[in-house]
Design a protein around this motif. Structure first.
Motif, PDB file in Angstrom:
ATOM      1  N   ASN A  55       0.826  -1.210   0.000  1.00  0.00           N
ATOM      2  CA  ASN A  55       0.000   0.000   0.000  1.00  0.00           C
ATOM      3  C   ASN A  55       0.858   1.257   0.000  1.00  0.00           C
ATOM      4  OD1 ASN A  55      -2.383  -1.588   0.257  1.00  0.00           O
ATOM      5  ND2 ASN A  55      -2.039  -1.739   2.465  1.00  0.00           N
ATOM      6  N   SER A  56       0.304   2.317  -0.572  1.00  0.00           N
ATOM      7  CA  SER A  56       0.983   3.619  -0.530  1.00  0.00           C
ATOM      8  C   SER A  56       0.563   4.361   0.739  1.00  0.00           C
ATOM      9  CB  SER A  56       0.591   4.436  -1.756  1.00  0.00           C
ATOM     10  OG  SER A  56      -0.773   4.809  -1.649  1.00  0.00           O
ATOM     11  N   ILE A  57       1.311   5.403   1.066  1.00  0.00           N
ATOM     12  CA  ILE A  57       0.962   6.219   2.236  1.00  0.00           C
ATOM     13  C   ILE A  57      -0.363   6.945   1.994  1.00  0.00           C
ATOM     14  CG2 ILE A  57       1.701   8.230   3.601  1.00  0.00           C
ATOM     15  CD1 ILE A  57       4.581   7.143   3.379  1.00  0.00           C
ATOM     16  N   GLY A  58      -0.617   7.366   0.771  1.00  0.00           N
ATOM     17  CA  GLY A  58      -1.907   7.987   0.444  1.00  0.00           C
ATOM     18  C   GLY A  58      -3.065   7.036   0.727  1.00  0.00           C
ATOM     19  N   MET A  59      -2.884   5.760   0.360  1.00  0.00           N
ATOM     20  CA  MET A  59      -3.919   4.750   0.628  1.00  0.00           C
ATOM     21  C   MET A  59      -4.150   4.597   2.138  1.00  0.00           C
ATOM     22  SD  MET A  59      -2.800   1.894  -2.218  1.00  0.00           S
ATOM     23  CE  MET A  59      -3.878   0.558  -1.643  1.00  0.00           C
ATOM     24  N   LEU A  60      -3.066   4.619   2.909  1.00  0.00           N
ATOM     25  CA  LEU A  60      -3.206   4.462   4.360  1.00  0.00           C
ATOM     26  C   LEU A  60      -3.903   5.671   4.986  1.00  0.00           C
ATOM     27  CD1 LEU A  60       0.212   2.797   5.288  1.00  0.00           C
ATOM     28  CD2 LEU A  60      -2.013   1.703   5.190  1.00  0.00           C
ATOM     29  N   LEU A  61      -3.562   6.870   4.534  1.00  0.00           N
ATOM     30  CA  LEU A  61      -4.225   8.064   5.083  1.00  0.00           C
ATOM     31  C   LEU A  61      -5.726   8.041   4.772  1.00  0.00           C
ATOM     32  CD1 LEU A  61      -1.709  10.964   4.321  1.00  0.00           C
ATOM     33  CD2 LEU A  61      -2.181   9.898   6.533  1.00  0.00           C
ATOM     34  N   ALA A  62      -6.071   7.672   3.552  1.00  0.00           N
ATOM     35  CA  ALA A  62      -7.496   7.621   3.185  1.00  0.00           C
ATOM     36  C   ALA A  62      -8.209   6.522   3.982  1.00  0.00           C
ATOM     37  CB  ALA A  62      -7.634   7.374   1.686  1.00  0.00           C
ATOM     38  N   HIS A  63      -7.499   5.429   4.262  1.00  0.00           N
ATOM     39  CA  HIS A  63      -8.078   4.348   5.077  1.00  0.00           C
ATOM     40  C   HIS A  63      -8.380   4.837   6.500  1.00  0.00           C
ATOM     41  CE1 HIS A  63      -8.577   0.316   6.849  1.00  0.00           C
ATOM     42  NE2 HIS A  63      -7.823   0.762   7.836  1.00  0.00           N
ATOM     43  N   VAL A  64      -7.479   5.622   7.059  1.00  0.00           N
ATOM     44  CA  VAL A  64      -7.681   6.143   8.424  1.00  0.00           C
ATOM     45  C   VAL A  64      -8.944   7.011   8.470  1.00  0.00           C
ATOM     46  CG1 VAL A  64      -6.720   7.691  10.182  1.00  0.00           C
ATOM     47  CG2 VAL A  64      -5.256   5.957   9.121  1.00  0.00           C
ATOM     48  N   ALA A  65      -9.126   7.878   7.478  1.00  0.00           N
ATOM     49  CA  ALA A  65     -10.335   8.716   7.437  1.00  0.00           C
ATOM     50  C   ALA A  65     -11.584   7.862   7.218  1.00  0.00           C
ATOM     51  CB  ALA A  65     -10.208   9.768   6.332  1.00  0.00           C
ATOM     52  N   ALA A  66     -11.485   6.858   6.347  1.00  0.00           N
ATOM     53  CA  ALA A  66     -12.638   5.997   6.053  1.00  0.00           C
ATOM     54  C   ALA A  66     -13.042   5.166   7.285  1.00  0.00           C
ATOM     55  CB  ALA A  66     -12.323   5.077   4.869  1.00  0.00           C
TER      56      ALA A  66
END
Lengths: 180, 180
Positions: A55-66
């Motif tokens: 996973n990319s860091i962008g994917m992880l940040l969006a996952h945290v918000a989701a």
């Protein structure tokens, strides 16, 4: 008192009942460290997946918000949003692209804006609730084994876990860059 | 009630005062997930560092135990153990080999034994303390900005962060194995 000093204490938060206040202190600390971990990242860096990672860091940040958004439905609205149309735009982020689109091409500003907006809604709701509610069981179908206290602990704990991963991914990105 | 159900609730723990009990529930949950993440790992897997990573899973497990031990001195004994002879054996684990030896060649059983022993001592001490103590400031020199609540939250939070990393490292190890 500098910010650094403030962050190493858990103290009563007058706008919340005591138990919720402790949890909010932990959520705020976790978020502060997430923001530190992604400071000044470019879109290219946010989208990059170094060799050996999924996973990319962008994917992880969006996952945290989701995740925050998912637990708002579960905890405050007594519903499982996984099949609900209003949650559809966040499925891709929540599942890392397993179900829905992979997060890509978003700026840090955009990702942080979503994190902030979502968390602000969570905190506004927590300020209206109390410690008796915190101890109560979740009513959303499929989530009844949880209590509210664990649910929001878990949102924080999941963020911390991914922040640990973000630190590793960012280190791997820097190493890959240095070896070019 | 199955264990899985039990783990998704934070509930009062009669052997602790309320605030300490909540923290212990979180520490126990974090530890359960760490144990899940390293289940059945061999010594070779525990020592392996996949390309792009800096630390092995064995190093991370030893670091988690060394952190617990560090905060025992800081929180319960009002002292900074970093320069103390009794902490010397754990410096290597604490600093990932930056100061002292890198952790290597230890079995999972040995690493888990140390985690268990150290944590048992922490919990025994927490059972003797109360929520007024939890809210109080740390007295150890160099750590006075912290309060006790944050210190033990941080021990849990650091473990969760490293557990997130352990999951990534283990995935990378499996991928490297599959590609041989």
């Amino acid at each position: 008192m500098t910010d650094d000093q403030r962050w190493t204490r858990i103290e009563p938060q007058p706008e919340y009942t005591p138990g919720i206040g402790v949890l909010v202190e932990m959520m705020n600390y976790a978020r502060m460290t997430t923001l530190q971990a992604v400071k000044d990242m470019s879109m290219a860096e946010l989208d990059d997946i170094p060799p050996g990672f999924s996973n990319s860091i962008g994917m992880l940040l969006a996952h945290v918000a989701a995740t925050d958004r998912l637990y708002q439905a579960v905890s405050f609205e007594d519903r499982d949003p996984f099949e609900a149309p209003d949650y559809a735009p966040y499925q891709g982020a929540m599942t890392f692209g397993w179900k829905g689109e992979k997060v890509q091409g978003r700026t840090l500003e955009d990702l942080l804006h979503e994190l902030n907006e979502t968390r602000a809604a969570t905190l506004a709701q927590l300020a209206k609730l109390d410690d008796a509610w915190l101890a109560s069981r979740i009513k959303a179908p499929g989530f009844e084994d949880m209590n509210q206290h664990w649910a929001w602990f878990h949102v924080m704990e999941d963020e911390v876990s991914h922040r640990g991963q973000i630190r590793l991914i960012r280190k791997a990105l820097k190493r890959a860059e240095a070896s070019v």
